[in-house]
Enzyme design. Structure first.
Site, PDB file in Angstrom:
ATOM      1  N   CYS A 281       1.749  -0.558   1.882  1.00  0.00           N
ATOM      2  CA  CYS A 281       1.078  -1.211   3.021  1.00  0.00           C
ATOM      3  C   CYS A 281       2.071  -2.056   3.802  1.00  0.00           C
ATOM      4  O   CYS A 281       1.792  -2.449   4.926  1.00  0.00           O
ATOM      5  CB  CYS A 281      -0.063  -2.080   2.524  1.00  0.00           C
ATOM      6  SG  CYS A 281       0.529  -3.357   1.413  1.00  0.00           S
ATOM      7  N   GLU A 382      -2.134   5.142  11.115  1.00  0.00           N
ATOM      8  CA  GLU A 382      -1.356   4.716   9.948  1.00  0.00           C
ATOM      9  C   GLU A 382      -1.018   5.991   9.187  1.00  0.00           C
ATOM     10  O   GLU A 382      -1.891   6.623   8.593  1.00  0.00           O
ATOM     11  CB  GLU A 382      -2.171   3.783   9.051  1.00  0.00           C
ATOM     12  CG  GLU A 382      -1.361   3.317   7.852  1.00  0.00           C
ATOM     13  CD  GLU A 382      -2.166   2.563   6.802  1.00  0.00           C
ATOM     14  OE1 GLU A 382      -3.383   2.787   6.676  1.00  0.00           O
ATOM     15  OE2 GLU A 382      -1.546   1.745   6.092  1.00  0.00           O
TER      16      GLU A 382
HETATM   17  P1  NAD Z   1      -8.975   3.862   0.440  1.00  0.00           P
HETATM   18  O1  NAD Z   1      -9.553   2.924   1.439  1.00  0.00           O
HETATM   19  O2  NAD Z   1      -9.233   5.314   0.598  1.00  0.00           O
HETATM   20  O3  NAD Z   1      -9.521   3.494  -1.037  1.00  0.00           O
HETATM   21  C1  NAD Z   1      -9.484   2.184  -1.537  1.00  0.00           C
HETATM   22  C2  NAD Z   1     -10.612   2.000  -2.538  1.00  0.00           C
HETATM   23  O4  NAD Z   1     -11.860   2.201  -1.870  1.00  0.00           O
HETATM   24  C3  NAD Z   1     -10.571   2.988  -3.699  1.00  0.00           C
HETATM   25  O5  NAD Z   1     -10.907   2.306  -4.886  1.00  0.00           O
HETATM   26  C4  NAD Z   1     -11.633   4.016  -3.319  1.00  0.00           C
HETATM   27  O6  NAD Z   1     -12.256   4.586  -4.448  1.00  0.00           O
HETATM   28  C5  NAD Z   1     -12.622   3.207  -2.509  1.00  0.00           C
HETATM   29  N1  NAD Z   1     -13.285   4.012  -1.468  1.00  0.00           N
HETATM   30  C6  NAD Z   1     -12.767   5.055  -0.772  1.00  0.00           C
HETATM   31  N2  NAD Z   1     -13.665   5.534   0.109  1.00  0.00           N
HETATM   32  C7  NAD Z   1     -14.776   4.785  -0.029  1.00  0.00           C
HETATM   33  C8  NAD Z   1     -16.055   4.786   0.623  1.00  0.00           C
HETATM   34  N3  NAD Z   1     -16.359   5.668   1.571  1.00  0.00           N
HETATM   35  N4  NAD Z   1     -16.965   3.862   0.243  1.00  0.00           N
HETATM   36  C9  NAD Z   1     -16.687   2.956  -0.713  1.00  0.00           C
HETATM   37  N5  NAD Z   1     -15.480   2.908  -1.360  1.00  0.00           N
HETATM   38  C10 NAD Z   1     -14.536   3.813  -1.028  1.00  0.00           C
HETATM   39  O7  NAD Z   1      -7.399   3.555   0.376  1.00  0.00           O
HETATM   40  P2  NAD Z   1      -6.288   4.354  -0.423  1.00  0.00           P
HETATM   41  O8  NAD Z   1      -6.030   5.655   0.259  1.00  0.00           O
HETATM   42  O9  NAD Z   1      -6.558   4.357  -1.879  1.00  0.00           O
HETATM   43  O10 NAD Z   1      -5.031   3.369  -0.193  1.00  0.00           O
HETATM   44  C11 NAD Z   1      -4.218   3.407   0.941  1.00  0.00           C
HETATM   45  C12 NAD Z   1      -4.659   2.400   1.977  1.00  0.00           C
HETATM   46  O11 NAD Z   1      -4.649   1.089   1.415  1.00  0.00           O
HETATM   47  C13 NAD Z   1      -3.723   2.320   3.175  1.00  0.00           C
HETATM   48  O12 NAD Z   1      -4.502   2.207   4.340  1.00  0.00           O
HETATM   49  C14 NAD Z   1      -2.915   1.061   2.927  1.00  0.00           C
HETATM   50  O13 NAD Z   1      -2.387   0.443   4.072  1.00  0.00           O
HETATM   51  C15 NAD Z   1      -3.947   0.211   2.286  1.00  0.00           C
HETATM   52  N6  NAD Z   1      -3.330  -0.871   1.529  1.00  0.00           N
HETATM   53  C16 NAD Z   1      -3.359  -2.116   2.087  1.00  0.00           C
HETATM   54  C17 NAD Z   1      -2.760  -3.162   1.421  1.00  0.00           C
HETATM   55  C18 NAD Z   1      -2.758  -4.545   2.010  1.00  0.00           C
HETATM   56  O14 NAD Z   1      -2.300  -5.439   1.352  1.00  0.00           O
HETATM   57  N7  NAD Z   1      -3.256  -4.762   3.207  1.00  0.00           N
HETATM   58  C19 NAD Z   1      -2.141  -2.948   0.187  1.00  0.00           C
HETATM   59  C20 NAD Z   1      -2.148  -1.659  -0.362  1.00  0.00           C
HETATM   60  C21 NAD Z   1      -2.752  -0.623   0.336  1.00  0.00           C
END
Ligand code: NAD
Length: 499
Positions: A281, A382
């Site tokens: 991120c 992104e």
């Molecule tokens: P994601 O949003 O797909 O998933 C994150 C979590 O949400 C997971 O546990 C997943 O099971 C859950 N989830 C997914 N879809 C959902 C839905 N429709 N309803 C409810 N829950 C749901 O993210 P990812 O692909 O696992 O991670 C990458 C993303 O995380 C990138 O956008 C990255 O920038 C972000 N990120 C941000 C930070 C920060 O500090 N701002 C840190 C790490 C990652």
């Protein structure tokens, strides 16, 4: 194929759900295991257990809680390589980077070991005649953490060491893409002496997340993931009366000034853009080259991109591994194609990358797109892959304005030898975490981590002092111990003078 189960009340359990999801090894492209996906009833059971454990844990003295944290810290420290191997096999990042991830998480545990000092309140003697006032903070109850795939150990560790040290009980819902490390963490907590039910792991997808958001027995939710889901978590969790911090996605820019040391900048830019295959991120995905810096930085970064050693994460020679899924690889390659079609110049093309011996792995090579403009998909999305876009500007003010017009505000950096440019940048950008010749400015654990704008919904950053504040609430006590013979001083109106 083994199935990774939940950890509830100090033991593994399959719960009631028949649903599972496949976990892949991204380097081979082969299925590795399955993970159970919790039902609403399974989440309710985890909350029941965590709620039952709360009474005793929240009443455990702060020094005893700190002792458990110290033991946990030792155990995690002794299992860094084991945790790193689990990360490599499910996330794909290289082993040394996975070790670094665990190290960053350990630093939050070390911060939480200081909980007796962190929870010290204030005391004011004699605020009025014979009256003293003091404040202290209490835990919230059962709290939940919902975490992304890209840091399966570190991001959960931003949350639970602090939450548990503060006296809360915790339910972790890790990413279903790389769930194994959370199981080992649960076992280490138990070995550290944490009472069963204080730390629980529930695996799952949207059904489990919605159950956590809607359960009235959960007081607070910490989320890290993509922006659309962060926004959803914040809205739904807040609507059910919870405290919510939801960290979202990012588009991190690094300005390269004409006075910057170009070799230094190119080396650091390349590590920040391609390290962990760009799945951080805080990765730099847009270089903003100012004036005459542009040609020099593109040339230097192109050379660096072409020399990155891409391969299996357990191979010590590898500097960059695969991306997490076939779907991620397809999406990243489509965005590179769109960038080229929309007029960017493809300086290094990472599409169709193949690693000998790992032909089915989800590899994308380092990619550099030059002459990118802000209306292109490759700039607006992104990408979350090893793709660096170079945008050219004429001045530092134009570069700052460009960063500020982007909806995200997680991290940003400037490469310069000018203190004046650096100061103008640090004061002018609308971004939470800022680096001066430091391209990935992740704050140490004793500061708090968080972005602005679409990179954070809620008002508290994670770990550090804001983490302690998020997982506790304040009480202020005003006390008087009257002498039995003295006049009571009771009155029906507030005091009109200082007393
Ligand atoms: P994601 O949003 O797909 O998933 C994150 C979590 O949400 C997971 O546990 C997943 O099971 C859950 N989830 C997914 N879809 C959902 C839905 N429709 N309803 C409810 N829950 C749901 O993210 P990812 O692909 O696992 O991670 C990458 C993303 O995380 C990138 O956008 C990255 O920038 C972000 N990120 C941000 C930070 C920060 O500090 N701002 C840190 C790490 C990652």
């Amino acid at each position: 194929m083994t199935t990774i189960e939940h950890w509830i009340g100090g033991t593994t359990t399959a719960g009631t759900s028949e649903r599972t999801s496949v976990v892949y090894n991204p380097a081979t492209g082969a299925p590795k295991s399955k993970v159970r996906l919790a039902s609403t009833a399974d989440v309710a059971e985890a909350v029941r257990i965590a709620e039952a454990a709360y009474e005793a844990w929240s009443q455990t003295s702060v020094s005893k809680r700190a002792k458990v944290l110290f033991s946990f810290r030792e155990l995690v420290n002794n299992h860094v390589d084991e945790l790193a191997a689990l990360i490599v096999d499910e996330h794909g990042k290289v082993f040394s980077d996975a070790q670094g991830e665990v190290q960053r998480g350990l630093e939050v545990i070390e911060f939480a070991c200081g909980i007796p000092s962190l929870l010290k309140g204030d005391y004011s003697d004699q605020v009025s005649g014979g009256v003293d006032t003091f404040s202290f903070r209490e835990p919230l109850g059962v709290v939940a953490g919902i975490t992304p795939f890209n840091f399966p150990v570190m991001v959960p560790m931003w949350m639970y060491p602090v939450a548990i040290a503060c006296g809360n009980t915790f339910i972790l819902k890790p990413s279903e893409r790389d769930p194994s490390a959370s199981q080992l963490i649960a076992e280490l907590w138990q070995r550290a002496g944490l009472p069963d039910g204080v730390f629980n792991v529930v695996h799952g997808d949207k059904e489990a997340v919605d159950a956590l958001l809607d359960d009235p027995r959960i007081s607070a939710v910490s989320f890290v993931g993509s922006t659309p889901i962060a926004k959803y978590i914040h809205e739904r969790g807040s609507a059910s009366g919870k405290r919510v911090q939801a960290l979202g996605g990012a588009k991190n820019h690094a300005i390269v000034m004409p006075d910057a040391e170009i070799d230094f900048a190119a080396e650091h830019l390349s590590a920040a853009a391609f390290g962990s295959a760009g799945e951080r991120c805080m990765a730099i995905s847009a270089a903003v080259a100012v004036g005459s810096a542009a040609d020099a930085i593109v040339e230097a970064v192109t050379a660096k991109a072409l020399s990155v050693k891409v391969g299996y994460g357990r191979d010590a020679a590898s500097e960059m591994g695969p991306v997490v899924t076939q779907a991620a690889k397809d999406r990243i390659e489509d965005l590179i194609t769109a960038g080229e079609k929309q007029g960017a110049r493809l300086a290094v093309d990472g599409r169709g990358y193949s690693v000998p011996g790992y032909e089915n792995g989800f590899f994308v090579g380092p990619t550099v797109l030059d002459e990118v403009s802000t209306d292109m998909d490759v700039y607006r999305e992104e990408i979350f892959g090893p793709v660096l876009s170079v945008v050219r500007t004429d001045s530092v003010d134009e570069a700052i304005a460009l960063i500020n017009s982007n909806p995200y505000g997680n991290g940003t950096a400037i490469f310069t030898n000018s203190g004046e440019s650096a100061r103008r940048f640090q004061r002018g950008v609308h971004v939470g975490m800022i680096g001066i010749n430091v391209p990935v400015p992740v704050p140490m654990a004793f500061y708090s981590f968080g972005g602005w704008k679409d990179s954070l919904f809620g008002d508290k950053h994670v770990h550090g002092p804001e983490g302690v504040s998020f997982y506790t609430r304040a009480k202020v006590v005003t006390s008087r111990w009257p002498q039995v013979s003295a006049p009571s001083g009771a009155s029906f109106h507030f005091s009109t003078t200082a007393r």
